[in-house]
Design an enzyme around this catalytic site. Structure first.
Site, PDB file in Angstrom:
ATOM      1  N   TYR A  75     -12.817  -1.998  -2.993  1.00 25.54           N
ATOM      2  CA  TYR A  75     -13.343  -0.808  -2.341  1.00 25.54           C
ATOM      3  C   TYR A  75     -14.525  -0.253  -3.144  1.00 25.54           C
ATOM      4  CZ  TYR A  75      -9.394  -0.151   0.916  1.00 25.54           C
ATOM      5  OH  TYR A  75      -8.478  -0.272   1.927  1.00 25.54           O
TER       6      TYR A  75
ATOM      7  N   ASP B  31       0.800  -1.227   0.000  1.00 21.60           N
ATOM      8  CA  ASP B  31       0.000   0.000   0.000  1.00 21.60           C
ATOM      9  C   ASP B  31       0.831   1.275   0.000  1.00 21.60           C
ATOM     10  OD1 ASP B  31      -2.385  -1.388  -0.003  1.00 21.60           O
ATOM     11  OD2 ASP B  31      -2.553  -1.410   2.180  1.00 21.60           O
TER      12      ASP B  31
END
Length: 469
Positions: free
Chosen positions: A406, A151
């Site tokens: 997401y 990330d």
């Protein structure tokens, strides 16, 4: 009439006509000069003073062509001032959601130079919508794409393109960021960009293309923000930021920003126990956010932000059909509005919901345990009645056997109402698809509709066997 009288009469008439023509030419000349100089001035209604047009932000230039006795005069009308958005119109009444956009980034990456991304979102200025994502500093068909499942790296940047335009090599890199949020206040874009070391990250606030403010990590544990659009009302933009444990108590603050400058910071208050990755929307005169509890609850936290007095309240979505993943099955899940349900609360995924009177519209993965499939529906009483479970208007966006990721909300102002739209991240690559070494995504976007609609499924669609390794 004798000849001399005729001559005098004709001469008088000719002189009169010549005088009239001369006066007309003077009038035309005066008009031309007046219009020429007035195109650079506007009347100020406040104090009747003259203000220059040039430094004023404008929406458009309008040119009128005026024809006077074969003379063409171009008159530029001073455009109206651009105002801050206030989002005061009511929310649109909808029956469900209709397809709006799909960028097919992964499929295009099989034969083109497309960025490796994740954490996408959509936001609109008053005239156009844009898609954003956090790039990994590499294209997919590039050895640097190996191990892009991570990330937070210093190479990640916020990318911005018109909605529907994949992130090609010509894409603008707005800022350095491994966490971000963006919104338009009616005059310019605000970008909140977080980067740096996990224990000492920096959030930069970029407004109208300029760095205006910054803030450092306050808990030294991965300062992070929404990964979807922030919201601006009358020039004040709000953004929810968290610093601290992802699986325990963290320190969440709501920042109030005006033209890129932090003007106030409020701590989270209310009954929400853990708040991350909020999906926010204008609910005039305030802002409402639906977030991710990564610690205790599979029901989603609600954060209500008062833009005028900077006060904050929080709770949880009442619907017993909960929105996070992982979660219990619908027969066993619960939510009672005020507190986390303590049902598979650890881990989670960014998501969204929005209130519709006493009801709630929401989206979630179809799978109870993984980021697979995607569905939307309305829960009757889901905003006001504890543990309500009456579901209507269900739609499948992505079939249960296809990957999702997401999701988040964005708002679009129409002529008479504010429409709610959402996007779904369609993740491909690692960890699940181990044939390749990269992790990236495409997106699909839907918007609320008051009309009828059909059925379908809109997965990423790339054949992983055709993709670069």
């Amino acid at each position: 009439m004798n000849p001399n009288q005729k001559i005098i009469t004709i001469g008088s008439v000719s002189l009169t006509i010549a005088t009239i023509c001369f006066l007309m030419q003077i009038a035309i000349l005066v008009t031309t000069v007046t219009l020429h100089f007035k195109q650079y001035e506007c009347d100020s209604p406040a104090n009747n003073q003259v203000m220059p047009c040039e430094p004023i932000i404008i929406e458009r230039n309008i040119t009128e062509i005026v024809y006077l006795t074969n003379t063409t005069i171009e008159k530029e009308i001073c455009p109206k001032l651009v105002e801050y958005r206030n989002w005061s119109k009511p929310q649109c009444k909808i029956t469900g959601f209709a397809p709006f956009s799909k960028d097919n980034s992964i499929r295009l990456s099989a034969g083109g130079d497309i960025w490796v991304t994740r954490e996408p979102y959509v936001s609109c200025d008053p005239g156009k919508c844009y898609q954003f994502a956090l790039g990994q500093g590499t294209t997919l068909d590039n050895k640097h794409s190996n191990d892009t499942i991570h990330d937070r790296t210093p190479h990640r940047t916020l990318l911005m393109n018109e909605l529907g335009v994949p992130f090609h090599l010509g894409t603008r890199q707005v800022c350095i960021a491994w966490s971000s949020s963006s919104c338009h206040d009616g005059k310019a874009w605000l970008h909140v960009c977080v980067t740096g070391y996990d224990k000492n990250a920096t959030a930069s606030f970029i407004y109208d293309g300029r760095l205006v403010d910054s803030i450092g990590s306050w808990s030294q544990n991965i300062l992070r923000t929404q990964e979807s659009e922030c919201v601006c009302i009358n020039g004040t933009c709000t953004v929810v930021m968290t610093d601290g444990s992802a699986s325990g108590r963290a320190d969440t603050k709501i920042l109030f920003i005006e033209e890129g400058k932090i003007v106030h910071t409020s701590p989270l208050s209310g009954s929400a126990q853990h708040v991350e990755e909020c999906s926010c929307y204008p609910r005039y005169p305030g802002v409402r956010c639906i977030c991710r509890d990564n610690w205790k609850g599979s029901n989603r936290p609600v954060v209500d932000i008062n833009v005028k007095d900077y006060s904050i309240d929080s709770s949880y979505v009442c619907s017993g059909l909960v929105g996070d993943t992982p979660r219990k099955n619908d027969r066993s899940s619960s939510s009672y509005c005020r507190n986390p349900n303590n049902e598979k609360g650890t881990h989670g995924v960014k998501g969204w919901a929005f209130d519709d009177g006493n009801d709630v519209w929401m989206g979630r993965t179809i799978s109870e345990d993984s980021r697979s499939g995607y569905e939307t529906f309305k829960v009757i009483g889901g905003w006001s009645t504890p543990n309500s479970k009456l579901q209507i208007n269900r739609q499948v966006i992505v079939d249960s056997n296809d990957r999702s990721g997401y999701s988040g909300i964005f708002s679009v102002e129409g002529k008479s109402c504010i429409n709610r739209c959402f996007y779904v991240e369609l993740i491909r690559g690692r960890e699940q698809e181990t044939r390749v070494w990269w992790t990236s995504n495409s997106i699909v976007v839907f918007c609320g509709t008051s009309g009828t609609y059909g059925t379908g499924s809109w997965p990423d669609g790339a054949d992983i066997n055709l993709m670069p390794i």
